[in-house]
Design a protein around this motif. Structure first.
Motif, PDB file in Angstrom:
ATOM      1  N   ASN A  37       0.799  -1.226   0.000  1.00 46.29           N
ATOM      2  CA  ASN A  37       0.000   0.000   0.000  1.00 46.29           C
ATOM      3  C   ASN A  37       0.831   1.275   0.000  1.00 46.29           C
ATOM      4  OD1 ASN A  37      -2.456  -1.246  -0.156  1.00 46.29           O
ATOM      5  ND2 ASN A  37      -2.774  -1.315   2.051  1.00 46.29           N
ATOM      6  N   SER A  38       1.873   1.344   0.839  1.00 45.89           N
ATOM      7  CA  SER A  38       2.633   2.593   0.931  1.00 45.89           C
ATOM      8  C   SER A  38       3.356   2.941  -0.375  1.00 45.89           C
ATOM      9  CB  SER A  38       3.601   2.557   2.109  1.00 45.89           C
ATOM     10  OG  SER A  38       4.496   1.491   1.988  1.00 45.89           O
ATOM     11  N   PRO A  39       4.042   2.010  -1.043  1.00 44.25           N
ATOM     12  CA  PRO A  39       4.643   2.380  -2.336  1.00 44.25           C
ATOM     13  C   PRO A  39       3.598   2.706  -3.394  1.00 44.25           C
ATOM     14  CG  PRO A  39       5.615   0.335  -1.538  1.00 44.25           C
ATOM     15  CD  PRO A  39       4.488   0.680  -0.634  1.00 44.25           C
ATOM     16  N   ALA A  40       2.460   2.029  -3.344  1.00 42.69           N
ATOM     17  CA  ALA A  40       1.405   2.295  -4.319  1.00 42.69           C
ATOM     18  C   ALA A  40       0.846   3.700  -4.139  1.00 42.69           C
ATOM     19  CB  ALA A  40       0.294   1.263  -4.182  1.00 42.69           C
ATOM     20  N   GLU A  41       0.662   4.112  -2.900  1.00 40.95           N
ATOM     21  CA  GLU A  41       0.157   5.463  -2.641  1.00 40.95           C
ATOM     22  C   GLU A  41       1.154   6.523  -3.102  1.00 40.95           C
ATOM     23  OE1 GLU A  41      -0.744   5.540   1.502  1.00 40.95           O
ATOM     24  OE2 GLU A  41      -2.493   4.228   1.282  1.00 40.95           O
ATOM     25  N   LYS A  42       2.441   6.284  -2.870  1.00 42.33           N
ATOM     26  CA  LYS A  42       3.465   7.234  -3.309  1.00 42.33           C
ATOM     27  C   LYS A  42       3.500   7.337  -4.830  1.00 42.33           C
ATOM     28  CE  LYS A  42       6.468   6.581   0.689  1.00 42.33           C
ATOM     29  NZ  LYS A  42       7.731   6.024   1.173  1.00 42.33           N
ATOM     30  N   LEU A  43       3.402   6.195  -5.494  1.00 47.46           N
ATOM     31  CA  LEU A  43       3.404   6.199  -6.954  1.00 47.46           C
ATOM     32  C   LEU A  43       2.166   6.898  -7.510  1.00 47.46           C
ATOM     33  CD1 LEU A  43       4.679   2.606  -7.724  1.00 47.46           C
ATOM     34  CD2 LEU A  43       5.859   4.744  -8.193  1.00 47.46           C
ATOM     35  N   ALA A  44       1.020   6.649  -6.909  1.00 48.74           N
ATOM     36  CA  ALA A  44      -0.210   7.289  -7.369  1.00 48.74           C
ATOM     37  C   ALA A  44      -0.119   8.801  -7.199  1.00 48.74           C
ATOM     38  CB  ALA A  44      -1.405   6.729  -6.604  1.00 48.74           C
ATOM     39  N   GLU A  45       0.391   9.255  -6.063  1.00 46.85           N
ATOM     40  CA  GLU A  45       0.544  10.690  -5.824  1.00 46.85           C
ATOM     41  C   GLU A  45       1.486  11.315  -6.852  1.00 46.85           C
ATOM     42  OE1 GLU A  45       2.194  13.649  -2.325  1.00 46.85           O
ATOM     43  OE2 GLU A  45       1.568  11.610  -1.808  1.00 46.85           O
ATOM     44  N   GLN A  46       2.575  10.631  -7.149  1.00 46.92           N
ATOM     45  CA  GLN A  46       3.547  11.135  -8.119  1.00 46.92           C
ATOM     46  C   GLN A  46       2.916  11.218  -9.520  1.00 46.92           C
ATOM     47  OE1 GLN A  46       7.014   8.684  -8.421  1.00 46.92           O
ATOM     48  NE2 GLN A  46       8.004  10.009  -9.919  1.00 46.92           N
ATOM     49  N   ILE A  47       2.162  10.209  -9.888  1.00 47.82           N
ATOM     50  CA  ILE A  47       1.509  10.213 -11.197  1.00 47.82           C
ATOM     51  C   ILE A  47       0.501  11.347 -11.292  1.00 47.82           C
ATOM     52  CG2 ILE A  47      -0.082   8.913 -12.674  1.00 47.82           C
ATOM     53  CD1 ILE A  47       1.388   6.370 -11.689  1.00 47.82           C
ATOM     54  N   PHE A  48      -0.299  11.543 -10.251  1.00 49.92           N
ATOM     55  CA  PHE A  48      -1.292  12.612 -10.275  1.00 49.92           C
ATOM     56  C   PHE A  48      -0.644  13.984 -10.339  1.00 49.92           C
ATOM     57  CE2 PHE A  48      -4.214   9.401  -8.234  1.00 49.92           C
ATOM     58  CZ  PHE A  48      -4.996   9.238  -9.372  1.00 49.92           C
ATOM     59  N   LEU A  49       0.482  14.170  -9.668  1.00 49.44           N
ATOM     60  CA  LEU A  49       1.179  15.454  -9.726  1.00 49.44           C
ATOM     61  C   LEU A  49       1.778  15.707 -11.110  1.00 49.44           C
ATOM     62  CD1 LEU A  49       2.981  15.579  -6.256  1.00 49.44           C
ATOM     63  CD2 LEU A  49       1.044  16.968  -7.018  1.00 49.44           C
ATOM     64  N   GLU A  50       2.387  14.697 -11.698  1.00 53.05           N
ATOM     65  CA  GLU A  50       3.036  14.851 -12.999  1.00 53.05           C
ATOM     66  C   GLU A  50       2.024  15.010 -14.127  1.00 53.05           C
ATOM     67  OE1 GLU A  50       5.709  11.628 -13.669  1.00 53.05           O
ATOM     68  OE2 GLU A  50       7.055  12.216 -12.043  1.00 53.05           O
ATOM     69  N   ARG A  51       0.908  14.338 -14.033  1.00 50.85           N
ATOM     70  CA  ARG A  51      -0.080  14.316 -15.123  1.00 50.85           C
ATOM     71  C   ARG A  51      -1.360  15.080 -14.791  1.00 50.85           C
ATOM     72  NH1 ARG A  51       3.126  12.991 -19.230  1.00 50.85           N
ATOM     73  NH2 ARG A  51       4.338  11.157 -18.730  1.00 50.85           N
ATOM     74  N   LYS A  52      -1.239  16.094 -13.951  1.00 46.90           N
ATOM     75  CA  LYS A  52      -2.411  16.844 -13.498  1.00 46.90           C
ATOM     76  C   LYS A  52      -3.169  17.453 -14.675  1.00 46.90           C
ATOM     77  CE  LYS A  52      -3.737  20.634 -10.476  1.00 46.90           C
ATOM     78  NZ  LYS A  52      -3.273  21.656  -9.541  1.00 46.90           N
ATOM     79  N   ASN A  53      -2.452  18.112 -15.599  1.00 48.24           N
ATOM     80  CA  ASN A  53      -3.112  18.758 -16.734  1.00 48.24           C
ATOM     81  C   ASN A  53      -3.796  17.745 -17.638  1.00 48.24           C
ATOM     82  OD1 ASN A  53      -2.258  21.261 -15.853  1.00 48.24           O
ATOM     83  ND2 ASN A  53      -0.381  21.207 -17.097  1.00 48.24           N
ATOM     84  N   LEU A  54      -3.130  16.662 -17.899  1.00 44.39           N
ATOM     85  CA  LEU A  54      -3.721  15.622 -18.752  1.00 44.39           C
ATOM     86  C   LEU A  54      -4.976  15.036 -18.124  1.00 44.39           C
ATOM     87  CD1 LEU A  54      -3.615  13.701 -21.203  1.00 44.39           C
ATOM     88  CD2 LEU A  54      -2.165  12.217 -19.822  1.00 44.39           C
ATOM     89  N   LEU A  55      -4.911  14.732 -16.848  1.00 40.55           N
ATOM     90  CA  LEU A  55      -6.076  14.163 -16.165  1.00 40.55           C
ATOM     91  C   LEU A  55      -7.223  15.170 -16.117  1.00 40.55           C
ATOM     92  CD1 LEU A  55      -4.225  12.300 -13.289  1.00 40.55           C
ATOM     93  CD2 LEU A  55      -5.339  11.280 -15.268  1.00 40.55           C
ATOM     94  N   HIS A  56      -6.896  16.446 -15.988  1.00 37.02           N
ATOM     95  CA  HIS A  56      -7.931  17.482 -15.983  1.00 37.02           C
ATOM     96  C   HIS A  56      -8.624  17.549 -17.348  1.00 37.02           C
ATOM     97  CE1 HIS A  56     -10.006  21.084 -14.748  1.00 37.02           C
ATOM     98  NE2 HIS A  56      -9.581  21.689 -15.846  1.00 37.02           N
ATOM     99  N   LYS A  57      -7.854  17.473 -18.438  1.00 38.02           N
ATOM    100  CA  LYS A  57      -8.441  17.476 -19.773  1.00 38.02           C
ATOM    101  C   LYS A  57      -9.295  16.249 -20.032  1.00 38.02           C
ATOM    102  CE  LYS A  57      -4.816  20.194 -21.988  1.00 38.02           C
ATOM    103  NZ  LYS A  57      -3.727  20.196 -22.989  1.00 38.02           N
ATOM    104  N   LEU A  58      -8.846  15.094 -19.549  1.00 37.56           N
ATOM    105  CA  LEU A  58      -9.614  13.880 -19.730  1.00 37.56           C
ATOM    106  C   LEU A  58     -10.922  13.898 -18.939  1.00 37.56           C
ATOM    107  CD1 LEU A  58      -6.797  11.180 -19.571  1.00 37.56           C
ATOM    108  CD2 LEU A  58      -8.125  11.840 -21.569  1.00 37.56           C
ATOM    109  N   ALA A  59     -10.928  14.582 -17.822  1.00 38.42           N
ATOM    110  CA  ALA A  59     -12.125  14.641 -16.982  1.00 38.42           C
ATOM    111  C   ALA A  59     -13.188  15.552 -17.574  1.00 38.42           C
ATOM    112  CB  ALA A  59     -11.755  15.105 -15.574  1.00 38.42           C
ATOM    113  N   GLN A  60     -12.806  16.445 -18.474  1.00 38.95           N
ATOM    114  CA  GLN A  60     -13.794  17.390 -19.028  1.00 38.95           C
ATOM    115  C   GLN A  60     -14.682  16.773 -20.051  1.00 38.95           C
ATOM    116  OE1 GLN A  60     -11.531  20.740 -20.387  1.00 38.95           O
ATOM    117  NE2 GLN A  60     -11.392  21.608 -18.342  1.00 38.95           N
TER     118      GLN A  60
END
Length: 60
Positions: A37-60
Motif C-alpha cells: 500500500n505505501s509504495p502504491a500510494e506514493k506512486l499514485a501521488e507522483q503520477i497525479f502530480l506529474e499528469r495533473k493537466n492531462l487528467l484534468h483534460k480527460l475529466a472534461q
C-alpha cells in the motif's frame, strides 16, 4: 508443403494459441503479484502530480 488430396485434409499443421504456449514452455497462468500500500500510494501521488493537466483534460 504438399497439396492436400481431399478438402478435409489440412494443408499444414496449425497449433492453437494454448498449444503454442505449452510448446514454447511458458507458464500459461503467471503468478499474480501485488504492490504494498505505501509504495502504491506514493506512486499514485507522483503520477497525479506529474499528469495533473492531462487528467484534468480527460475529466472534461
Amino acid at each position: 508443403m504438399a497439396k492436400p488430396r481431399k478438402v478435409e485434409e489440412p494443408a499444414g499443421t496449425y497449433l492453437t494459441p494454448a498449444k503454442q504456449r505449452t510448446k514454447a514452455g511458458s507458464n500459461p497462468k503467471p503468478a499474480v503479484r501485488y504492490l504494498e500500500n505505501s509504495p502504491a500510494e506514493k506512486l499514485a501521488e507522483q503520477i497525479f502530480l506529474e499528469r495533473k493537466n492531462l487528467l484534468h483534460k480527460l475529466a472534461q
